[in-house]
Motif scaffolding. Structure first.
Motif, PDB file in Angstrom:
ATOM      1  N   VAL A 343       0.856  -1.191   0.000  1.00 44.12           N
ATOM      2  CA  VAL A 343       0.000   0.000   0.000  1.00 44.12           C
ATOM      3  C   VAL A 343       0.889   1.237   0.000  1.00 44.12           C
ATOM      4  CG1 VAL A 343      -1.833   1.245   1.198  1.00 44.12           C
ATOM      5  CG2 VAL A 343      -1.799  -1.253   1.233  1.00 44.12           C
ATOM      6  N   ASP A 345      -0.526   4.628  -1.301  1.00 42.15           N
ATOM      7  CA  ASP A 345      -1.286   5.882  -1.226  1.00 42.15           C
ATOM      8  C   ASP A 345      -2.727   5.579  -0.846  1.00 42.15           C
ATOM      9  OD1 ASP A 345      -2.519   4.949  -3.609  1.00 42.15           O
ATOM     10  OD2 ASP A 345      -0.982   5.926  -4.812  1.00 42.15           O
ATOM     11  N   ARG A 346      -3.533   6.646  -0.704  1.00 43.91           N
ATOM     12  CA  ARG A 346      -4.921   6.500  -0.248  1.00 43.91           C
ATOM     13  C   ARG A 346      -5.786   5.779  -1.272  1.00 43.91           C
ATOM     14  NH1 ARG A 346      -6.558   8.747   4.278  1.00 43.91           N
ATOM     15  NH2 ARG A 346      -8.699   8.383   3.606  1.00 43.91           N
ATOM     16  N   GLU A 347      -5.393   5.779  -2.526  1.00 49.26           N
ATOM     17  CA  GLU A 347      -6.190   5.072  -3.532  1.00 49.26           C
ATOM     18  C   GLU A 347      -6.283   3.580  -3.221  1.00 49.26           C
ATOM     19  OE1 GLU A 347      -6.371   4.440  -8.409  1.00 49.26           O
ATOM     20  OE2 GLU A 347      -4.760   5.622  -7.484  1.00 49.26           O
ATOM     21  N   ASP A 348      -5.212   3.030  -2.639  1.00 50.82           N
ATOM     22  CA  ASP A 348      -5.222   1.606  -2.292  1.00 50.82           C
ATOM     23  C   ASP A 348      -6.219   1.303  -1.182  1.00 50.82           C
ATOM     24  OD1 ASP A 348      -3.287   0.746  -4.144  1.00 50.82           O
ATOM     25  OD2 ASP A 348      -1.680   1.480  -2.849  1.00 50.82           O
ATOM     26  N   SER A 350      -9.214   2.186  -1.000  1.00 49.32           N
ATOM     27  CA  SER A 350     -10.554   1.996  -1.540  1.00 49.32           C
ATOM     28  C   SER A 350     -10.744   0.623  -2.172  1.00 49.32           C
ATOM     29  CB  SER A 350     -10.864   3.076  -2.587  1.00 49.32           C
ATOM     30  OG  SER A 350      -9.966   2.994  -3.684  1.00 49.32           O
ATOM     31  N   ARG A 351      -9.740  -0.234  -2.141  1.00 46.37           N
ATOM     32  CA  ARG A 351      -9.863  -1.577  -2.719  1.00 46.37           C
ATOM     33  C   ARG A 351     -10.881  -2.394  -1.916  1.00 46.37           C
ATOM     34  NH1 ARG A 351      -4.995  -3.573  -5.684  1.00 46.37           N
ATOM     35  NH2 ARG A 351      -3.488  -1.856  -5.823  1.00 46.37           N
ATOM     36  N   THR A 381     -14.129  -2.408   2.391  1.00 47.29           N
ATOM     37  CA  THR A 381     -12.928  -1.879   1.739  1.00 47.29           C
ATOM     38  C   THR A 381     -11.742  -2.033   2.681  1.00 47.29           C
ATOM     39  OG1 THR A 381     -13.327   0.358   2.579  1.00 47.29           O
ATOM     40  CG2 THR A 381     -14.291  -0.207   0.428  1.00 47.29           C
ATOM     41  N   GLU A 383      -9.887   0.350   3.783  1.00 50.17           N
ATOM     42  CA  GLU A 383     -10.040   1.380   4.799  1.00 50.17           C
ATOM     43  C   GLU A 383     -11.068   0.963   5.844  1.00 50.17           C
ATOM     44  OE1 GLU A 383     -10.897   6.222   5.106  1.00 50.17           O
ATOM     45  OE2 GLU A 383     -11.341   5.104   3.269  1.00 50.17           O
ATOM     46  N   LEU A 444      -6.838  -3.615  -8.998  1.00 48.43           N
ATOM     47  CA  LEU A 444      -7.229  -2.402  -9.712  1.00 48.43           C
ATOM     48  C   LEU A 444      -6.879  -2.458 -11.193  1.00 48.43           C
ATOM     49  CD1 LEU A 444      -6.164   0.342  -7.112  1.00 48.43           C
ATOM     50  CD2 LEU A 444      -8.411  -0.709  -7.432  1.00 48.43           C
ATOM     51  N   TYR A 445      -6.049  -3.424 -11.592  1.00 52.37           N
ATOM     52  CA  TYR A 445      -5.621  -3.532 -12.987  1.00 52.37           C
ATOM     53  C   TYR A 445      -6.244  -4.734 -13.690  1.00 52.37           C
ATOM     54  CZ  TYR A 445      -2.014  -0.284 -11.379  1.00 52.37           C
ATOM     55  OH  TYR A 445      -1.350   0.795 -10.830  1.00 52.37           O
ATOM     56  N   ASP A 450      -1.568  -6.962 -11.074  1.00 49.81           N
ATOM     57  CA  ASP A 450      -1.388  -5.750 -10.285  1.00 49.81           C
ATOM     58  C   ASP A 450       0.076  -5.675  -9.847  1.00 49.81           C
ATOM     59  OD1 ASP A 450      -1.350  -3.731  -8.344  1.00 49.81           O
ATOM     60  OD2 ASP A 450      -3.420  -4.108  -7.769  1.00 49.81           O
TER      61      ASP A 450
END
Length: 482
Positions: A343, A345-348, A350-351, A381, A383, A444-445, A450
């Motif tokens: 992990v 950044d914050r985008e991770d 939201s997984r 998620t 988070e 995410l990919y 990923d």
């Protein structure tokens, strides 16, 4: 635009410094244009005479712009204070949690908007949304004591049981405020006061997101937490940002008849034993807490690039008991699976994460290890699951007063590190280890690999199969004699 906002909404400290400077120079009463507080004549609703409303436009650090209003009538002495948000409604609701462990925590600043409800679980006390208020935790407790004490003489004669329960809450809060009337001949030192201070939790739930409780130092404060959530349609209606549903249009008899025909047709065409993705099954049962009748809802969900799962939800309207579980809808996997995510950044955060009951979770950077079965099955998620871990652990460490001071200090440092991780303030590694391979972490990919995720498939050991009860399972010729 920034200069305009700074001009109209200065910080409280700047307002105080300006007022002190004007007062020192004798200009506070004479120069109305430089007055930091606006004064407006207002009608007193108590006596009908003219009172004065004072308005202060200011900014609360780390929060937002607010308008503080204070009314006072010199004729009858009525006064009233209120605070309103000067910013926009947040896209999500907020839940602020502060665990009050010593008397220093009573000085935490608190902003309570008109849509905020305050809960203190230790007293089974909930304050419904009323007027906005800018105060401290201590000020909030004193207001509670004043409000509850006002009608106590009447309660004593009308309902003695209610009087006793309310009085127990008042006495408990007075112990926190150190307002008890007991006199002792021996002096009380600071350490003695700290030892007898009962810990409690203050929770602010505001669908509009316009409430706030102060953290100490930084957002890494282990006794402070912020959690956001998506508002429901009914909450949006209460806030006035959504229109209520048109019930009459929904109850059109012809529309209901056509809907029933479609449901019957689908039911007749559906093969026996097959569960569709959009079908919700209802199982009657009883509440494990109060034994009242209730229904358990179950729905099949297909996770892309993974498998089918079943989400079960139980909600008791009688006692408020809730339970949610996630079960696999596929056969037992022949191999185990370990998912390793870096992990950054914050985008991770939201997984999507599916953590089964047999899955363990660990974060080596902060020495966090959750054994299989902890938190049960969860579909949320990254988070969300870290928030649940933080709330569970913080509840346990701050719930009791018998924890050793050194252990508490070490645990507070661990919670600070956990908070930094769950806010993605530093990179970390998340490891999900599931011997049954029933856990999932969103790629995410997908369908491409990923670059930050590694999936390791391994053979279960004999001990793992024994713990899961797989060594004695016989699936071939199970009806034959051994």
């Amino acid at each position: 635009m920034v200069e305009s906002k700074s001009e109209f909404f200065p910080r409280i400290g700047e307002v105080a410094e300006k007022a002190d400077a004007l007062e020192a120079n004798g200009l506070l009463e004479r120069d109305d244009e430089d007055r930091p507080v606006e004064e407006v004549e207002s009608l007193c609703m108590n006596c009908g005479e003219q009172g004065v409303t004072k308005l202060l436009l200011t900014t609360i650090p780390y929060f937002k712009e607010v308008i503080i209003m204070s009314f006072r009538c010199e004729h009858c002495g009525v006064s009233n204070n209120e605070i309103q948000s000067a910013g926009s409604i947040r896209p999500e609701g907020t839940i602020y949690t502060a665990r009050i462990h010593d008397r220093q925590d009573l000085n935490r600043q608190l902003v309570k908007s008109a849509s905020c409800s305050v809960t203190i679980p230790q007293f089974d006390l909930t304050i419904p949304p009323v007027r906005g208020q800018l105060t401290t935790v201590e000020g909030l407790l004193r207001d509670i004591v004043a409000d509850l004490s006002a009608d106590q003489p009447l309660r004593k004669y009308q309902d003695e049981n209610v009087y006793t329960k309310v009085q127990s809450i008042i006495d408990s809060i007075k112990v926190i405020l150190d307002d008890d009337d007991e006199e002792t001949t021996e002096p009380k030192g600071p350490k003695e006061k700290s030892d007898r201070f009962p810990s409690f939790t203050v929770q602010l739930d505001d669908p509009a997101g316009n409430s706030f409780i102060e953290f100490l130092g930084s957002t890494a404060d282990p006794k402070w937490n912020l959690r956001t959530y998506a508002r429901t349609h009914s909450q949006n209606v209460e806030l006035g940002i959504a229109a209520p549903d048109d019930v009459d249009a929904e109850l059109d008899p012809n529309a209901i008849k056509k809907m029933a025909e479609v449901v019957d047709k689908v039911a007749n065409e559906q093969p026996a034993g097959e569960i569709k993705d959009d079908e919700i099954l209802v199982f009657p049962g009883s509440c494990s807490s109060c034994n009242r009748p209730l229904d358990t809802l179950m729905k099949k969900v297909n996770i892309p690039y993974f498998k089918d799962i079943f989400i079960m939800s139980t909600n008791c309207d009688a006692c408020g008991y809730r339970d949610n579980e996630v079960k696999s809808g596929s056969a037992i996997s022949e191999k185990g699976k370990k998912i390793i995510l870096r992990v950054e950044d914050r985008e991770d955060l939201s997984r999507d994460v599916l953590k089964s009951e047999t899955c363990g979770l660990s974060i080596p950077e902060i020495d966090l290890v959750l054994q299989a079965g902890t938190l049960g099955g969860r579909f949320t998620t990254l988070e969300g699951i870290l928030d649940q871990v933080y709330e569970e652990l913080s509840e346990k460490v701050f719930a009791g007063d018998s924890v050793d001071s050194d252990d508490r200090s070490n645990f507070e440092e661990f919670l600070s590190n956990l908070k930094a991780v769950k806010n993605a303030e530093r990179p970390f590694t998340l490891i999900l280890d599931d011997p049954l391979a029933n856990s999932y972490l969103q790629n995410l990919y997908a369908p491409d690999p990923d670059p930050n995720m590694e999936v390791v498939v391994y053979d279960r050991s004999w001990d793992q199969n024994e713990e899961l009860g797989l060594n004695d399972i016989k699936v071939d010729n199970y009806s034959a004699n051994p």
